[in-house]
Design a protein around this motif. Structure first.
Motif, PDB file in Angstrom:
ATOM      1  N   HIS A  12     -13.563  -1.588   0.542  1.00 49.16           N
ATOM      2  CA  HIS A  12     -13.244  -0.452   1.699  1.00 49.16           C
ATOM      3  C   HIS A  12     -12.024   0.073   1.425  1.00 49.16           C
ATOM      4  CE1 HIS A  12     -15.478  -2.991   4.285  1.00 49.16           C
ATOM      5  NE2 HIS A  12     -14.937  -4.313   4.165  1.00 49.16           N
ATOM      6  N   PHE A  13     -12.550   0.662  -0.343  1.00 49.27           N
ATOM      7  CA  PHE A  13     -11.061   1.641  -0.835  1.00 49.27           C
ATOM      8  C   PHE A  13     -11.416   2.694  -0.241  1.00 49.27           C
ATOM      9  CE2 PHE A  13      -7.555   2.433  -4.252  1.00 49.27           C
ATOM     10  CZ  PHE A  13      -7.139   1.678  -3.307  1.00 49.27           C
ATOM     11  N   ALA A  14     -13.010   3.072  -0.380  1.00 50.72           N
ATOM     12  CA  ALA A  14     -13.006   4.220  -0.895  1.00 50.72           C
ATOM     13  C   ALA A  14     -11.867   5.973   0.212  1.00 50.72           C
ATOM     14  CB  ALA A  14     -14.571   5.254  -0.165  1.00 50.72           C
ATOM     15  N   ASN A  15     -11.740   6.441  -0.190  1.00 52.14           N
ATOM     16  CA  ASN A  15     -11.023   7.428  -0.151  1.00 52.14           C
ATOM     17  C   ASN A  15      -9.612   6.771   0.271  1.00 52.14           C
ATOM     18  OD1 ASN A  15     -13.045   9.518  -0.065  1.00 52.14           O
ATOM     19  ND2 ASN A  15     -13.683   8.250   1.944  1.00 52.14           N
ATOM     20  N   LYS A  16      -9.498   6.448  -0.298  1.00 53.53           N
ATOM     21  CA  LYS A  16      -7.679   5.314   0.037  1.00 53.53           C
ATOM     22  C   LYS A  16      -7.175   4.814  -1.709  1.00 53.53           C
ATOM     23  CE  LYS A  16      -8.479   3.049   4.268  1.00 53.53           C
ATOM     24  NZ  LYS A  16      -8.983   1.449   4.930  1.00 53.53           N
ATOM     25  N   GLN A  17      -5.634   5.164  -0.963  1.00 51.95           N
ATOM     26  CA  GLN A  17      -5.311   5.051  -2.619  1.00 51.95           C
ATOM     27  C   GLN A  17      -4.071   4.475  -2.599  1.00 51.95           C
ATOM     28  OE1 GLN A  17      -3.648   9.255  -3.300  1.00 51.95           O
ATOM     29  NE2 GLN A  17      -1.174   8.550  -2.694  1.00 51.95           N
ATOM     30  N   ILE A  18      -3.055   3.527  -2.664  1.00 48.24           N
ATOM     31  CA  ILE A  18      -2.579   2.478  -2.903  1.00 48.24           C
ATOM     32  C   ILE A  18      -0.170   3.294  -2.816  1.00 48.24           C
ATOM     33  CG2 ILE A  18      -1.017   0.702  -3.345  1.00 48.24           C
ATOM     34  CD1 ILE A  18      -3.984  -0.121  -4.881  1.00 48.24           C
ATOM     35  N   LEU A  19      -0.502   3.171  -1.763  1.00 40.27           N
ATOM     36  CA  LEU A  19       1.461   3.451  -1.534  1.00 40.27           C
ATOM     37  C   LEU A  19       2.532   2.555  -1.945  1.00 40.27           C
ATOM     38  CD1 LEU A  19       1.537   5.253   2.301  1.00 40.27           C
ATOM     39  CD2 LEU A  19       2.262   5.815  -0.386  1.00 40.27           C
ATOM     40  N   HIS A  20       2.064   1.168  -1.893  1.00 44.49           N
ATOM     41  CA  HIS A  20       2.929  -0.008  -2.056  1.00 44.49           C
ATOM     42  C   HIS A  20       2.310  -1.116  -2.402  1.00 44.49           C
ATOM     43  CE1 HIS A  20       5.919   2.512  -0.413  1.00 44.49           C
ATOM     44  NE2 HIS A  20       5.970   2.287   0.394  1.00 44.49           N
ATOM     45  N   THR A  21       2.405  -1.800  -3.757  1.00 41.75           N
ATOM     46  CA  THR A  21       2.225  -3.276  -4.056  1.00 41.75           C
ATOM     47  C   THR A  21       3.265  -3.934  -3.604  1.00 41.75           C
ATOM     48  OG1 THR A  21       0.510  -2.069  -5.667  1.00 41.75           O
ATOM     49  CG2 THR A  21       1.052  -4.647  -5.690  1.00 41.75           C
ATOM     50  N   ILE A  22       2.582  -5.327  -2.946  1.00 41.02           N
ATOM     51  CA  ILE A  22       3.893  -6.238  -2.528  1.00 41.02           C
ATOM     52  C   ILE A  22       3.292  -7.642  -2.776  1.00 41.02           C
ATOM     53  CG2 ILE A  22       5.604  -7.156  -0.462  1.00 41.02           C
ATOM     54  CD1 ILE A  22       5.322  -4.282   0.661  1.00 41.02           C
ATOM     55  N   PRO A  23       3.782  -7.971  -3.831  1.00 41.58           N
ATOM     56  CA  PRO A  23       3.896  -9.405  -4.009  1.00 41.58           C
ATOM     57  C   PRO A  23       4.147 -10.287  -2.718  1.00 41.58           C
ATOM     58  CG  PRO A  23       4.470  -8.742  -6.250  1.00 41.58           C
ATOM     59  CD  PRO A  23       5.279  -7.741  -4.937  1.00 41.58           C
TER      60      PRO A  23
END
Length: 400
Positions: free
Chosen positions: A132-143
């Motif tokens: 469900h990633f269409a039209n979205k972008q990642i702001l932050h990646t948190i391990p």
């Protein structure tokens, strides 16, 4: 602008808040290096302007939003006595959310020692596994966690040994269009965007204590057009969500309930009462809408299995947190300790008149820590210039 100046810019549905913080390095102890010198933070200036160009956290009137940003920035410049050329900005509102993803990779080295390259690969694979990633972008990646050979659980796998490395990652995302419109608005106002941060994460730095983040707490940012939340455990955010409902909806309910203009309804909401209106009816109108909001929050906590299981309680912030008895209402509905968040004590805080400053102050506090982090945490578009490793450092401050 001097290198020891940080500007936090929060473009909200109701107001645009700009805060200028100075970072002053004091004398370090004998024999200590530059990195160990003490820092003092001081609020040098602030500016606030009403904003009618946003709806539910996203831009609907570009020119109006740009004008509001300019006015807020200029007020902050006059207050601080400094020109503002660039800023760190927050992103909130509809479309802000989070998704967990997992992946497993084989450790690449022959001696089975896990390297930073292995960590990057497993995080990249986790990103590739997002749905469900269409039209979205990642702001932050948190391990959140790493697992070695499905046995050892750790937050710092580099240097340990094993055959397979598995990762559980929280990705904070937003709609591309909303993000692009916000960045364009700020840049059109003459301010370069250094970096973009999810509003609840920035706000957490201004109002949450380390103990609250460790034991488990819920931050609720009660804005005019949206309510955003972030759940913290063991020092890191484990969930984030936003809902398209806020304090402006309460204002509309009051206007309809008493057949009065919105301007009068806002005054009635903030003052909570008038001899010309029934306080009992006013309370019923407000509590009915608050029940809707807390029902949404409760549903999210149940979804992540944290309902009534956060010892650090609920911390309410944002303009809507000024509603009378809101902490008691939250406590009764969600069965958790609740309080209205207070800004951390900073020199120059007297420059912050009124409410709604937590996010812009939090942006400055987070950047001032200058922690080193993982390169995998940055997801900024190439169009934003002068981007440093601030995001990379920030999430290191969450890790144990």
């Amino acid at each position: 602008m001097a290198n020891n100046i940080i500007v936090g810019l929060d473009v909200g549905t109701a107001t645009v808040n700009t805060v200028v913080v100075g970072v002053e390095r004091g004398k370090s102890r004998p024999g200590a290096g530059p990195a160990e010198s003490r820092k003092t933070l001081r609020i040098l200036g602030a500016g606030q302007c009403q904003n009618q160009g946003m709806r539910r956290g996203y831009v609907v009137d570009f020119d109006e939003t740009v004008s509001s940003i300019r006015k807020s920035v200029r007020e902050a410049e006059r207050s601080a006595g400094l020109p503002i050329k660039r800023a760190y900005i927050s992103f909130g509102g509809v479309g802000l959310g989070a998704e967990r993803s997992q992946a497993t990779v084989a450790v690449s080295r022959a001696d089975r020692e896990i390297s930073e390259a292995d960590v990057k690969r497993v995080v990249s694979q986790s990103e590739a596994n997002l749905s469900h990633f269409a039209n979205k972008q990642i702001l932050h990646t948190i391990p959140l966690n790493f697992f070695i050979d499905r046995d050892l659980k750790t937050t710092k796998p580099v240097g340990l040994k094993g055959g397979k490395l598995e990762a559980e990652i929280l990705f904070i995302t937003c709609f591309n269009q909303h993000y692009d419109d916000l960045v364009r608005s700020v840049e059109a106002a003459g301010v370069a965007v250094e970096d973009v941060v999810a509003s609840p994460l920035a706000t957490s730095k201004a109002v949450l204590t380390k103990r609250q983040r460790e034991t488990g707490s819920l931050l609720v940012d009660f804005g005019a057009g949206t309510v955003s939340l972030a759940v913290f455990e063991e020092g890191i955010p484990i969930s984030l969500e936003s809902f398209p409902i806020g304090s402006s909806h309460i204002t509309s309910d009051i206007a309809l309930g008493f057949s009065i203009p919105l301007e009068d309804a806002e005054i009635l909401k903030v003052s909570f009462g008038s001899e010309n209106f029934s306080k009992k009816k006013l309370s019923e109108i407000i509590n009915a809408r608050l029940s809707d909001i807390f029902e949404l929050i409760e549903g999210h906590l149940k979804k992540i299995n944290r309902n009534a299981l956060l010892p650090g309680g609920i911390i309410l912030t944002g303009g809507g947190a000024g509603l009378a008895n809101i902490a008691e209402t939250a406590k009764d509905y969600l069965k958790l300790p609740a309080a209205v968040g207070e800004l951390k004590d900073l020199a120059g805080a007297d420059k912050l008149a009124g409410s709604g400053w937590a996010t812009s102050v939090g942006l400055c506090l987070w950047l001032a820590e200058e922690k080193e982090g993982l390169e995998i945490n940055s997801h900024l578009p190439s169009g934003i210039k002068n981007v440093k490793n601030s995001i990379l450092r920030w999430f290191h401050s969450f890790l144990p």
